[in-house]
Design a protein around this motif. Structure first.
Motif, PDB file in Angstrom:
ATOM      1  N   THR A  21       0.836  -1.198   0.000  1.00 25.73           N
ATOM      2  CA  THR A  21       0.000   0.000   0.000  1.00 25.73           C
ATOM      3  C   THR A  21       0.869   1.246   0.000  1.00 25.73           C
ATOM      4  O   THR A  21       1.866   1.325   0.713  1.00 25.73           O
ATOM      5  CB  THR A  21      -0.948   0.017   1.211  1.00 25.73           C
ATOM      6  N   ILE A  22       0.480   2.210  -0.812  1.00 27.52           N
ATOM      7  CA  ILE A  22       1.205   3.472  -0.926  1.00 27.52           C
ATOM      8  C   ILE A  22       0.265   4.579  -0.465  1.00 27.52           C
ATOM      9  O   ILE A  22      -0.754   4.848  -1.099  1.00 27.52           O
ATOM     10  CB  ILE A  22       1.651   3.727  -2.386  1.00 27.52           C
ATOM     11  N   SER A  23       0.572   5.173   0.688  1.00 30.47           N
ATOM     12  CA  SER A  23      -0.259   6.238   1.255  1.00 30.47           C
ATOM     13  C   SER A  23      -1.710   5.787   1.389  1.00 30.47           C
ATOM     14  O   SER A  23      -2.639   6.474   0.970  1.00 30.47           O
ATOM     15  CB  SER A  23      -0.176   7.507   0.392  1.00 30.47           C
ATOM     16  N   GLY A  24      -1.886   4.613   1.976  1.00 27.84           N
ATOM     17  CA  GLY A  24      -3.210   4.037   2.109  1.00 27.84           C
ATOM     18  C   GLY A  24      -3.998   4.576   3.285  1.00 27.84           C
ATOM     19  O   GLY A  24      -3.472   5.271   4.164  1.00 27.84           O
ATOM     20  N   LEU A  25      -5.288   4.248   3.292  1.00 31.27           N
ATOM     21  CA  LEU A  25      -6.210   4.635   4.365  1.00 31.27           C
ATOM     22  C   LEU A  25      -6.860   3.362   4.896  1.00 31.27           C
ATOM     23  O   LEU A  25      -7.436   2.600   4.134  1.00 31.27           O
ATOM     24  CB  LEU A  25      -7.280   5.583   3.818  1.00 31.27           C
ATOM     25  N   PHE A  26      -6.776   3.174   6.187  1.00 29.64           N
ATOM     26  CA  PHE A  26      -7.216   1.917   6.788  1.00 29.64           C
ATOM     27  C   PHE A  26      -8.252   2.109   7.891  1.00 29.64           C
ATOM     28  O   PHE A  26      -8.930   1.168   8.261  1.00 29.64           O
ATOM     29  CB  PHE A  26      -5.998   1.156   7.309  1.00 29.64           C
ATOM     30  N   ASP A  27      -8.363   3.327   8.388  1.00 34.16           N
ATOM     31  CA  ASP A  27      -9.415   3.742   9.320  1.00 34.16           C
ATOM     32  C   ASP A  27     -10.094   4.941   8.686  1.00 34.16           C
ATOM     33  O   ASP A  27      -9.525   6.037   8.627  1.00 34.16           O
ATOM     34  CB  ASP A  27      -8.813   4.112  10.680  1.00 34.16           C
ATOM     35  N   LEU A  28     -11.301   4.746   8.168  1.00 34.57           N
ATOM     36  CA  LEU A  28     -11.962   5.801   7.403  1.00 34.57           C
ATOM     37  C   LEU A  28     -12.764   6.774   8.256  1.00 34.57           C
ATOM     38  O   LEU A  28     -13.290   7.768   7.745  1.00 34.57           O
ATOM     39  CB  LEU A  28     -12.867   5.183   6.331  1.00 34.57           C
ATOM     40  N   SER A  76     -13.506  -0.209   7.076  1.00 32.71           N
ATOM     41  CA  SER A  76     -12.120   0.056   7.449  1.00 32.71           C
ATOM     42  C   SER A  76     -11.415  -1.255   7.784  1.00 32.71           C
ATOM     43  O   SER A  76     -11.741  -1.897   8.785  1.00 32.71           O
ATOM     44  CB  SER A  76     -12.075   0.981   8.672  1.00 32.71           C
ATOM     45  N   PRO A  77     -10.438  -1.676   6.976  1.00 28.76           N
ATOM     46  CA  PRO A  77      -9.791  -2.964   7.240  1.00 28.76           C
ATOM     47  C   PRO A  77      -9.066  -3.027   8.578  1.00 28.76           C
ATOM     48  O   PRO A  77      -8.824  -4.129   9.086  1.00 28.76           O
ATOM     49  CB  PRO A  77      -8.826  -3.132   6.057  1.00 28.76           C
ATOM     50  N   LEU A  78      -8.750  -1.893   9.161  1.00 25.28           N
ATOM     51  CA  LEU A  78      -8.127  -1.899  10.485  1.00 25.28           C
ATOM     52  C   LEU A  78      -8.982  -2.652  11.497  1.00 25.28           C
ATOM     53  O   LEU A  78      -8.453  -3.265  12.431  1.00 25.28           O
ATOM     54  CB  LEU A  78      -7.896  -0.459  10.958  1.00 25.28           C
ATOM     55  N   PHE A  79     -10.308  -2.621  11.310  1.00 25.72           N
ATOM     56  CA  PHE A  79     -11.221  -3.231  12.278  1.00 25.72           C
ATOM     57  C   PHE A  79     -11.699  -4.613  11.846  1.00 25.72           C
ATOM     58  O   PHE A  79     -12.531  -5.210  12.509  1.00 25.72           O
ATOM     59  CB  PHE A  79     -12.406  -2.296  12.517  1.00 25.72           C
ATOM     60  N   TRP A  80     -11.182  -5.117  10.756  1.00 25.56           N
ATOM     61  CA  TRP A  80     -11.494  -6.466  10.311  1.00 25.56           C
ATOM     62  C   TRP A  80     -10.556  -7.460  10.986  1.00 25.56           C
ATOM     63  O   TRP A  80      -9.548  -7.086  11.582  1.00 25.56           O
ATOM     64  CB  TRP A  80     -11.322  -6.589   8.804  1.00 25.56           C
TER      65      TRP A  80
END
Length: 274
Positions: free
Chosen positions: A168-175, A198-202
């Motif tokens: 991931t390049i400059s990704g967002l994982f908590d929206l 948000s994949p952070l919470f998966w």
């Protein structure tokens, strides 16, 4: 969420990088030039019925893993062909590169886009080769979502390790921080729906690897976003790496993909097993 952070300032990259129109104009020129120069290696695959349900596949030597690049644009702008030139670095090493497009918000939701990228991945699975998923900004979010997808639960015929790595390049994982910003006008997220996509919470992936890199000149929030996913998934047992692209802003962070000798391209080559 931090009440002391101005999320509009942190995430409004076009305001943060006033020269972005010139950078994007150069992307358009370079992409068109690459497509014209490499017509013989370009094949377009359909993964659905819509006009944007297309994958540009720039062939290499047809062996080993395929590297997928998912474009950014905050899920509401741009398309795959706009980034054709970024296949150049990996193509120079004989690596096939797939660049999908997808429908945009507000016509569809982010949840819909995740499903579209899963459909694109399943279409590429028909080629019978492992996939390394890379992505920029919103595309980085989608790459992480695909790494965290349980492919066997979707289709028993798919291999568990269909996606072997995400870069991931400059990704967002908590929206959730996007909810109070102008970016959310098209996304139409609230705290609950933002958390759900948000994949952070998966559940963290149980196989593969995650590299999360960010432009060295980006906002503190972009650094935080990449660090939190690396820390969270790393603590769950996944092999993870954090890195920065020196002197790069949000828009120039992807430029190394066009360079066959850049550390970014060489890392993706390694992830592709080449």
């Amino acid at each position: 969420m931090n009440a002391d952070v101005d999320y509009e300032v942190e995430y409004n990259n076009r305001a943060r990088v006033p020269e972005n129109p010139a950078i994007m104009a150069s992307w358009a020129r370079d992409a068109q030039a690459y497509r014209e120069a490499h017509r013989g290696r370009l094949k377009v695959l359909a993964y659905g019925p819509g006009e944007r349900h297309r994958i540009d596949l720039f062939s290499g030597d047809g062996a080993g893993a395929i590297v997928v690049f998912i474009h950014g644009g905050y899920w509401q702008a741009l398309d795959g062909p706009f980034f054709s030139h970024l296949a150049g670095g990996l193509n120079a090493h004989g690596i096939d590169v797939a660049v999908p497009s997808y429908d945009l918000c507000p016509a569809v939701s982010i949840a819909d886009i995740i499903e579209q990228m899963r459909s694109a991945t399943r279409e590429l699975a028909k080629l019978g080769r492992p996939l390394v998923i890379s992505g920029h900004s919103a595309g980085g979010h989608l790459a992480a979502c695909l790494l965290a997808t349980d492919w066997r639960a979707l289709d028993r015929s798919l291999p568990e390790d269909l996606v072997t790595a995400a870069y991931t390049i400059s990704g967002l994982f908590d929206l959730r921080p996007l909810v109070p910003t102008s970016i959310n006008t098209a996304l139409k997220l609230d705290d609950t729906s933002a958390k759900a996509v948000s994949p952070l919470f998966w559940k963290a992936p149980v196989r593969g690897t995650l590299d999360a890199v960010v432009g060295g000149n980006e906002s503190a929030e972009y650094f935080r976003q990449s660090r939190i996913i690396v820390d969270a998934w790393g603590a769950a047992g996944l092999a993870t790496r954090f890195g920065a692209v020196p002197e790069a802003n949000h828009f120039t962070a992807i430029a190394p993909l066009a360079d066959a000798g850049s550390p970014m391209t060489l890392r993706l080559k390694q992830l592709a097993g080449r």
